[in-house]
Design a protein around this motif. Structure first.
Motif, mmCIF file in Angstrom:
data_model
loop_
_atom_site.group_PDB
_atom_site.id
_atom_site.type_symbol
_atom_site.label_atom_id
_atom_site.label_comp_id
_atom_site.label_asym_id
_atom_site.label_seq_id
_atom_site.Cartn_x
_atom_site.Cartn_y
_atom_site.Cartn_z
ATOM 1 N N ARG A 178 -43.580 -42.304 -67.315
ATOM 2 C CA ARG A 178 -44.886 -42.382 -67.980
ATOM 3 C C ARG A 178 -45.818 -43.309 -67.206
ATOM 4 O O ARG A 178 -45.430 -43.899 -66.209
ATOM 5 N N PHE A 202 -36.442 -43.840 -61.897
ATOM 6 C CA PHE A 202 -35.592 -44.716 -62.699
ATOM 7 C C PHE A 202 -34.259 -44.992 -62.003
ATOM 8 O O PHE A 202 -33.662 -46.036 -62.221
ATOM 9 N N SER A 245 -47.592 -40.158 -64.198
ATOM 10 C CA SER A 245 -46.308 -40.843 -64.189
ATOM 11 C C SER A 245 -45.960 -41.304 -62.788
ATOM 12 O O SER A 245 -46.510 -40.818 -61.801
ATOM 13 N N TYR A 246 -45.025 -42.230 -62.674
ATOM 14 C CA TYR A 246 -44.590 -42.748 -61.389
ATOM 15 C C TYR A 246 -43.919 -41.660 -60.572
ATOM 16 O O TYR A 246 -44.047 -41.614 -59.367
ATOM 17 N N GLY A 250 -39.421 -44.097 -70.126
ATOM 18 C CA GLY A 250 -40.616 -44.880 -69.843
ATOM 19 C C GLY A 250 -41.022 -44.838 -68.386
ATOM 20 O O GLY A 250 -42.217 -44.852 -68.067
ATOM 21 N N SER A 251 -40.048 -44.758 -67.492
ATOM 22 C CA SER A 251 -40.368 -44.766 -66.061
ATOM 23 C C SER A 251 -41.130 -43.516 -65.638
ATOM 24 O O SER A 251 -41.783 -43.515 -64.599
ATOM 25 N N LYS A 295 -48.138 -46.862 -66.864
ATOM 26 C CA LYS A 295 -47.698 -48.257 -67.016
ATOM 27 C C LYS A 295 -47.709 -48.729 -68.460
ATOM 28 O O LYS A 295 -46.767 -49.379 -68.909
ATOM 29 N N TYR A 312 -47.153 -50.563 -58.083
ATOM 30 C CA TYR A 312 -45.984 -50.679 -58.941
ATOM 31 C C TYR A 312 -45.086 -51.724 -58.323
ATOM 32 O O TYR A 312 -44.400 -51.471 -57.351
ATOM 33 N N GLN A 344 -47.451 -46.975 -71.206
ATOM 34 C CA GLN A 344 -46.365 -46.323 -71.929
ATOM 35 C C GLN A 344 -45.006 -46.837 -71.483
ATOM 36 O O GLN A 344 -44.096 -46.975 -72.291
ATOM 37 N N PHE A 345 -44.880 -47.130 -70.187
ATOM 38 C CA PHE A 345 -43.623 -47.681 -69.682
ATOM 39 C C PHE A 345 -43.329 -49.016 -70.368
ATOM 40 O O PHE A 345 -42.206 -49.282 -70.786
ATOM 41 N N TYR A 368 -41.976 -48.328 -73.800
ATOM 42 C CA TYR A 368 -40.573 -47.900 -73.776
ATOM 43 C C TYR A 368 -39.633 -49.050 -73.414
ATOM 44 O O TYR A 368 -38.510 -49.126 -73.920
#
Length: 184
Positions: free
Chosen positions: A72, A20, A164-165, A69-70, A74, A141, A76-77, A80
């Motif tokens: 999580r 993030f 997650s990312y 969100g970042s 995609k 991404y 979920q992101f 958020y």
């Protein structure tokens, strides 16, 4: 008062562990929080309505939703980011209330609107990019808002296994030395 352009020109960003921190929208939301903190000093000290507190909380929520969100997947992101957009709209309503109550000048009300419009556009572009990427099942991404109303690639792959990312080990290679545009 806080000058985001001056700060951005003098700040060189390095790639960080937390994804993030590499998102422009995250830094723009921090700029808004700082700007709002400076402007809220103009509000009456005995604010019995809680307007200042609620406005500051909503502004912080924009940033919190982006950061949460970042980390999580995609889908979920995107969820958020939509919550962040809700917080942006809440900030706009609270700004309008503060303006009508005489706490904000025309200039400050317009500056707040500019911040919120840009944040809304940035989040919309990132949402679109994440949804396109998820629909293409590429796992890339590529949700970087470049300040010109569209997105550009991050040059890093997210993973498509739902992690997650931050867990995938890939780091975006984006340059944040560019200042934000004056107009949207």
């Amino acid at each position: 008062m806080y000058n985001a352009e001056e700060k951005n020109e003098n700040t060189e960003r390095t790639i960080t562990f937390f994804r993030f921190e590499d998102l422009r929208i995250y830094h723009k939301s921090l700029d808004y929080i700082n700007w709002l903190h400076d402007v809220s000093m103009l509000f009456p000290e005995n604010d019995t309505t809680g307007l200042v507190s609620r406005l500051n909380t909503s502004a912080r929520n924009i940033c919190f939703y982006i950061t949460e969100g970042s980390a999580r997947n995609k889908t979920q992101f995107v969820h958020y980011l939509k919550l962040a957009k809700t917080a942006m709209r809440e900030c706009l309503v609270l700004t309008s209330i503060a303006y009508r109550a005489g706490y904000l000048t025309d200039t400050y009300e317009q500056e707040s609107r500019q911040f919120l419009m840009e944040l809304t556009k940035m989040s919309g572009a990132l949402i679109s990019s994440l949804q396109r990427s998820a629909n293409n099942n590429t796992g890339n991404y590529s949700g970087n808002y470049n300040g010109n109303g569209n997105t550009s690639n991050y040059n890093s792959s997210g993973n498509s296994n739902g992690n997650s990312y931050e867990d995938d080990g890939n780091v975006p290679t984006e340059n944040y030395n560019q200042s934000y545009p004056d107009s949207v």
